[in-house]
Write a protein that holds these residues in place. Structure first.
Motif, mmCIF file in Angstrom:
data_model
loop_
_atom_site.group_PDB
_atom_site.id
_atom_site.type_symbol
_atom_site.label_atom_id
_atom_site.label_comp_id
_atom_site.label_asym_id
_atom_site.label_seq_id
_atom_site.Cartn_x
_atom_site.Cartn_y
_atom_site.Cartn_z
ATOM 1 N N TRP B 46 44.739 42.979 44.163
ATOM 2 C CA TRP B 46 43.679 42.404 43.340
ATOM 3 C C TRP B 46 42.547 41.867 44.197
ATOM 4 O O TRP B 46 41.379 42.160 43.933
ATOM 5 N N THR B 47 42.850 41.106 45.237
ATOM 6 C CA THR B 47 41.770 40.465 45.988
ATOM 7 C C THR B 47 40.868 41.501 46.647
ATOM 8 O O THR B 47 39.683 41.253 46.863
ATOM 9 N N ALA B 48 41.413 42.682 46.956
ATOM 10 C CA ALA B 48 40.583 43.726 47.559
ATOM 11 C C ALA B 48 39.534 44.255 46.576
ATOM 12 O O ALA B 48 38.391 44.519 46.949
ATOM 13 N N VAL B 49 39.904 44.381 45.310
ATOM 14 C CA VAL B 49 38.937 44.952 44.354
ATOM 15 C C VAL B 49 38.086 43.886 43.680
ATOM 16 O O VAL B 49 37.053 44.181 43.103
ATOM 17 N N LYS B 50 38.537 42.637 43.765
ATOM 18 C CA LYS B 50 37.892 41.548 43.025
ATOM 19 C C LYS B 50 36.353 41.554 43.090
ATOM 20 O O LYS B 50 35.689 41.427 42.063
ATOM 21 N N PRO B 51 35.763 41.682 44.282
ATOM 22 C CA PRO B 51 34.301 41.605 44.347
ATOM 23 C C PRO B 51 33.586 42.913 43.984
ATOM 24 O O PRO B 51 32.355 42.944 43.956
ATOM 25 N N THR B 52 34.330 43.963 43.666
ATOM 26 C CA THR B 52 33.723 45.285 43.515
ATOM 27 C C THR B 52 33.493 45.704 42.075
ATOM 28 O O THR B 52 32.985 46.785 41.799
ATOM 29 N N LEU B 53 33.876 44.862 41.126
ATOM 30 C CA LEU B 53 33.909 45.284 39.724
ATOM 31 C C LEU B 53 32.671 44.893 38.929
ATOM 32 O O LEU B 53 32.586 45.196 37.742
ATOM 33 N N ASP B 54 31.756 44.193 39.551
ATOM 34 C CA ASP B 54 30.499 43.826 38.890
ATOM 35 C C ASP B 54 30.742 42.845 37.727
ATOM 36 O O ASP B 54 30.084 42.924 36.688
ATOM 37 N N PRO B 58 34.456 37.086 38.591
ATOM 38 C CA PRO B 58 35.618 37.946 38.855
ATOM 39 C C PRO B 58 36.923 37.194 38.658
ATOM 40 O O PRO B 58 37.131 36.120 39.239
ATOM 41 N N LYS B 69 31.339 44.055 30.407
ATOM 42 C CA LYS B 69 32.196 43.687 31.536
ATOM 43 C C LYS B 69 32.523 42.211 31.397
ATOM 44 O O LYS B 69 31.677 41.359 31.659
#
Lengths: 222, 222
Positions: B46-54, B58, B69
């Protein structure tokens, strides 16, 4: 008969509602229940009234206006939002409002969890301040250049968000340094004429925020 | 592209939303983030994708459907409520729905506070078991002879209240013994055809309710 808003004699979950009612210049009874001093923190004034009010879920705050009898601060705020057209006008606004509502509640709850019944307060405080800076930054970006959360329109969530941010600002002003949008937003709110009048009336108290048992924010500081 | 609901692989804050989506037979991606085992409970997936989802804020759960979103489970649920006409049709219904929403959140949160990172768990558990029957009784009276919270109409809050009650029923069935209205309500919910199908599909897990680090409800019991 005037509507009654009842809560403890602190800001807590109710001052956002008080602010909204003052903004709409509603003549209401601001019923304040006392909490006794340490070590008992006696609450018998509320406890004896609790079962007598006709509330489905007796709790503080409550709001009684004729047939409307509500507890739960968020339910009261949303009800007043609908009543006084302090709600979004379309789906996009409503999403922003409801997202900010939940983030505001998390911000307030985070502080409440820190200061009430917490054996680890000193250690948790350090971690909290670090996290707070990030949360304020997120809110700063979300407000952006908007006047209010929904855009140009003031809505019920601005009353909620003001308090949740202000509690945290009083707790740790350093987390707000550089958060220009947030700081302007807070000042803008305080400058709403009816809010400004209320806050300088002598009837508004910045403190206490929490109950006297809290390790921070439970005293009426000078 | 199908909407995505992202959350940990447990019920927690998201199974209410999963249930609603299954009820409306929405083809969605049920994205499940893993938590690693004790003692680290590693969550880098989760922490890897957290900042990437716009996402503005988050967090889990999140719901992404085209331009929509959202994070914050209550916000997602209320959005889906509006989207799928699972909302009240008048002010009186809306008040009942929003009051029940807050009570359900309190009921779920009381359990959460107790089981996560709580050095006083054993003592708090005893107190909680004493308190819970009264909380269930209040809801029992509030549901009364209504089919759903709003009356005859199923709304988003029934998905929320089902989980909040079910978590507590799994924790302590004895508190529900004489709460006939509540028990009938829970059974009625489980018998909604699409819900019944989902719950017996093999894709639904009653447990875990909470994360693996919780003192209760964090394991997939048989």
């Amino acid at each position: 008969m005037a509507p009654v808003l009842a809560y403890w004699d602190v800001r807590g979950l109710a001052s956002n509602i008080r602010n909204l009612l003052h903004y709409k210049e509603v003549e209401f009874e601001d019923k304040l229940y006392k909490i006794g001093p340490a070590p008992d923190y006696d609450t018998s004034e509320w406890i004896s009234a609790k079962p007598t009010l006709g509330l489905d879920f007796p709790n503080l705050p409550y709001y009684i206006d004729g047939d409307v009898k509500l507890s739960q601060s968020t339910a009261i705020l949303r009800y007043l939002g609908r009543k006084y057209d302090l709600v979004g006008d379309n789906e996009a606004q409503t999403q922003r409002i409801e997202l900010a509502e939940q983030q505001a509640i998390d911000l307030r709850l985070g502080l409440a969890r820190l200061v009430y019944f917490n054996a680890n307060y000193e250690k948790d405080r350090e971690e909290y301040v670090k996290k707070l800076t990030t949360l304020v930054e997120q809110m700063d970006r979300f407000i952006g250049s908007n006047q209010w959360i929904a855009g140009d329109k003031l809505t019920y969530v601005d009353f909620l968000l003001y308090d949740c941010l202000d509690f945290n600002r009083l707790f740790d002003a350093s987390a707000f340094q550089g958060a220009d949008n947030v700081n302007n937003y807070l000042t803008r709110f305080e400058n709403i004429p009816q809010i400004k009048a209320y806050m300088s009336s002598g009837k508004y108290n910045k403190f206490p925020i929490f109950g006297p048992i809290a390790v921070w924010g439970g005293q009426k500081e000078a």
